[in-house]
Design a protein around this motif. Sequence first.
Motif, PDB file in Angstrom:
ATOM      1  N   SER A   1       0.808  -1.225   0.000  1.00 46.95           N
ATOM      2  CA  SER A   1       0.000   0.000   0.000  1.00 46.95           C
ATOM      3  C   SER A   1       0.838   1.270   0.000  1.00 46.95           C
ATOM      4  O   SER A   1       0.298   2.369   0.148  1.00 46.95           O
ATOM      5  CB  SER A   1      -0.916   0.002   1.233  1.00 46.95           C
ATOM      6  OG  SER A   1      -0.144  -0.026   2.428  1.00 46.95           O
ATOM      7  N   PHE A   2       2.147   1.131  -0.186  1.00 49.11           N
ATOM      8  CA  PHE A   2       3.027   2.292  -0.088  1.00 49.11           C
ATOM      9  C   PHE A   2       2.701   3.337  -1.150  1.00 49.11           C
ATOM     10  O   PHE A   2       2.658   4.539  -0.867  1.00 49.11           O
ATOM     11  CB  PHE A   2       4.489   1.843  -0.204  1.00 49.11           C
ATOM     12  CG  PHE A   2       5.472   2.969  -0.088  1.00 49.11           C
ATOM     13  CD1 PHE A   2       5.821   3.476   1.149  1.00 49.11           C
ATOM     14  CD2 PHE A   2       6.061   3.532  -1.217  1.00 49.11           C
ATOM     15  CE1 PHE A   2       6.731   4.512   1.273  1.00 49.11           C
ATOM     16  CE2 PHE A   2       6.971   4.562  -1.115  1.00 49.11           C
ATOM     17  CZ  PHE A   2       7.306   5.057   0.128  1.00 49.11           C
ATOM     18  N   ASP A   3       2.474   2.902  -2.386  1.00 49.98           N
ATOM     19  CA  ASP A   3       2.217   3.853  -3.476  1.00 49.98           C
ATOM     20  C   ASP A   3       0.976   4.687  -3.222  1.00 49.98           C
ATOM     21  O   ASP A   3       0.926   5.872  -3.568  1.00 49.98           O
ATOM     22  CB  ASP A   3       2.072   3.104  -4.809  1.00 49.98           C
ATOM     23  CG  ASP A   3       3.406   2.574  -5.312  1.00 49.98           C
ATOM     24  OD1 ASP A   3       4.446   3.112  -4.888  1.00 49.98           O
ATOM     25  OD2 ASP A   3       3.407   1.611  -6.108  1.00 49.98           O
ATOM     26  N   ASN A   4      -0.053   4.069  -2.645  1.00 52.31           N
ATOM     27  CA  ASN A   4      -1.318   4.764  -2.407  1.00 52.31           C
ATOM     28  C   ASN A   4      -1.470   5.207  -0.956  1.00 52.31           C
ATOM     29  O   ASN A   4      -2.592   5.481  -0.512  1.00 52.31           O
ATOM     30  CB  ASN A   4      -2.487   3.852  -2.793  1.00 52.31           C
ATOM     31  CG  ASN A   4      -2.432   3.439  -4.244  1.00 52.31           C
ATOM     32  OD1 ASN A   4      -2.124   4.257  -5.115  1.00 52.31           O
ATOM     33  ND2 ASN A   4      -2.719   2.175  -4.524  1.00 52.31           N
ATOM     34  N   LEU A   5      -0.350   5.278  -0.230  1.00 53.12           N
ATOM     35  CA  LEU A   5      -0.401   5.657   1.182  1.00 53.12           C
ATOM     36  C   LEU A   5      -0.883   7.091   1.323  1.00 53.12           C
ATOM     37  O   LEU A   5      -0.302   8.016   0.730  1.00 53.12           O
ATOM     38  CB  LEU A   5       0.993   5.507   1.805  1.00 53.12           C
ATOM     39  CG  LEU A   5       1.077   5.583   3.323  1.00 53.12           C
ATOM     40  CD1 LEU A   5       0.407   4.369   3.952  1.00 53.12           C
ATOM     41  CD2 LEU A   5       2.533   5.658   3.756  1.00 53.12           C
ATOM     42  N   PRO A   6      -1.950   7.333   2.089  1.00 48.92           N
ATOM     43  CA  PRO A   6      -2.427   8.720   2.261  1.00 48.92           C
ATOM     44  C   PRO A   6      -1.439   9.538   3.072  1.00 48.92           C
ATOM     45  O   PRO A   6      -0.863   9.047   4.054  1.00 48.92           O
ATOM     46  CB  PRO A   6      -3.756   8.551   2.998  1.00 48.92           C
ATOM     47  CG  PRO A   6      -3.644   7.229   3.702  1.00 48.92           C
ATOM     48  CD  PRO A   6      -2.788   6.367   2.820  1.00 48.92           C
ATOM     49  N   LEU A   7      -1.237  10.764   2.666  1.00 53.92           N
ATOM     50  CA  LEU A   7      -0.293  11.645   3.349  1.00 53.92           C
ATOM     51  C   LEU A   7      -1.022  12.446   4.421  1.00 53.92           C
ATOM     52  O   LEU A   7      -2.100  12.995   4.167  1.00 53.92           O
ATOM     53  CB  LEU A   7       0.374  12.591   2.347  1.00 53.92           C
ATOM     54  CG  LEU A   7       1.205  11.905   1.255  1.00 53.92           C
ATOM     55  CD1 LEU A   7       1.709  12.926   0.249  1.00 53.92           C
ATOM     56  CD2 LEU A   7       2.363  11.129   1.856  1.00 53.92           C
ATOM     57  N   ALA A   8      -0.426  12.504   5.597  1.00 55.40           N
ATOM     58  CA  ALA A   8      -1.053  13.213   6.715  1.00 55.40           C
ATOM     59  C   ALA A   8      -1.144  14.703   6.416  1.00 55.40           C
ATOM     60  O   ALA A   8      -0.237  15.294   5.818  1.00 55.40           O
ATOM     61  CB  ALA A   8      -0.241  12.980   7.995  1.00 55.40           C
TER      62      ALA A   8
END
Length: 479
Positions: free
Chosen positions: A278-285
């Motif tokens: 899921s790293f590529d689509n990891l939501p950014l805080a």
Amino acid sequence: MNRSKINKYIGIACLSVVYSACKIPPLVQRNENKTVPANYNADGATDSTNTAKVTWNTFFNDQNLNSLIDTALKHNQELNITLQEIEIGKNEIQTRRGEYLPFVGVKAGADLDKVARYTSRGASEATTEIKPGKEMPDPLPNYLLAAYATWEVDIWHKLRNAKKAAVERYLSSVEGRNFMVTNLIAEIANSYYELLALDNQLDIVKKNIDIQNNALKIVRIQKEATRVTELAVRRFEAQVLSTQSLQYGIQQKITETENRINFLLGRYPQPIQRDFHSFDNLPLADIKSGLPSQLLANRPDIRRSELDLAASKLDVKVAKAQFYPSLGISAAIGYQAFNPSYLLRTPESLLYSIGGDLVAPLVNRNAIKAVYGTANAKQLQAVFNYERTILNAYMEVANQLSNIGNLEKSYNLKSQQVQKLSQSINISNDLFRSTRADYMEVLLTQRDALEAKFELVETKKQQINARINAYQALGGGWQ
């Protein structure tokens, strides 16, 4: 000369001694500067919403990461060392508190005293009778049972200020622990996401090896059909070997990163649980910077510097009080006799005493001046350190906020680059099959695509790190 004049001269002399003792060197002072700019950038934003108020287990929504952080907060050796420093500071408070309270003790003793007969004391005791017909014992025993107390009256608040300084330093050690927690959490989080990025880079390499192997098969088929030379085959083989060698360097980095995390957790090497897919689509805080003035309350290092400054100011007061006279009171009450059967007889064996003394420094003033000067210099150091800490905190936040914006733009452009190069791989392969493109174009396209994918993963990791560092810089993580 009559008695009144003698007393007058003695009084004048005592006053002159006290005045000379109380004369204090001048103090160099500097008021600390607590002002900070109204905002972090030129847009003039004044929103007070601050991400630093968010707890770390809410800010990080990855359960694997939160489990690692929770373990580190319990078992990290450096953090546990700091906790013992806090206990030392707490004991120092009790020590200072006991100094300005009366010291009371109980004393019991026994001794035997034989005085030479042909001395003034021996001759006197030999002719002394306790009662008619009973001489003084020889040798003479002595038994004592008494309570005694000593107390330095803290008229200049020297001892109380020393206790207050110990309290400030204890609170400073607590803030030091909080600051270490923020650093520890940020370091674990950065290492964790670096691990995910390395996993993705390794996955990219493996997929690229498959692509290059397929291209190598095509080249070999075309070599058999005499459409390309042996040189093209060798160049494709070399490219495959080069890409295969990359994965071992990445695997070594993965091992080192895992071990770094394990070290921070206070445990021996073991696999780190994670999900890299899921790293590529990891939501950014989302980072809310709030107001710069909030740093004074949110950043543990600023709070620690402020407490150290308060303690150093109290140290100056303690050193200043050394120039003033000190008042001491002592008292004792008990029983003393040469025979245990007489020990508790009242009032014959009763003893008591009370006294007070006023002592002012006179000869050793240079040593006191040196201590006072050192305390003054340390207080100035604390002021400069406090100002530097505030300035550094502001710069850290401003840098990370700028970094977040620039990385977002860079990531968008690199995403487009990867998309174009991925399409170019298919196009170059099709053109190569139809002999409309040279094999070098295929190799260069594959190499450029691999590098671009690596850079995209690295930029994604930097985006995550920038948010973690901004969260840390704002003072988040220790709550």
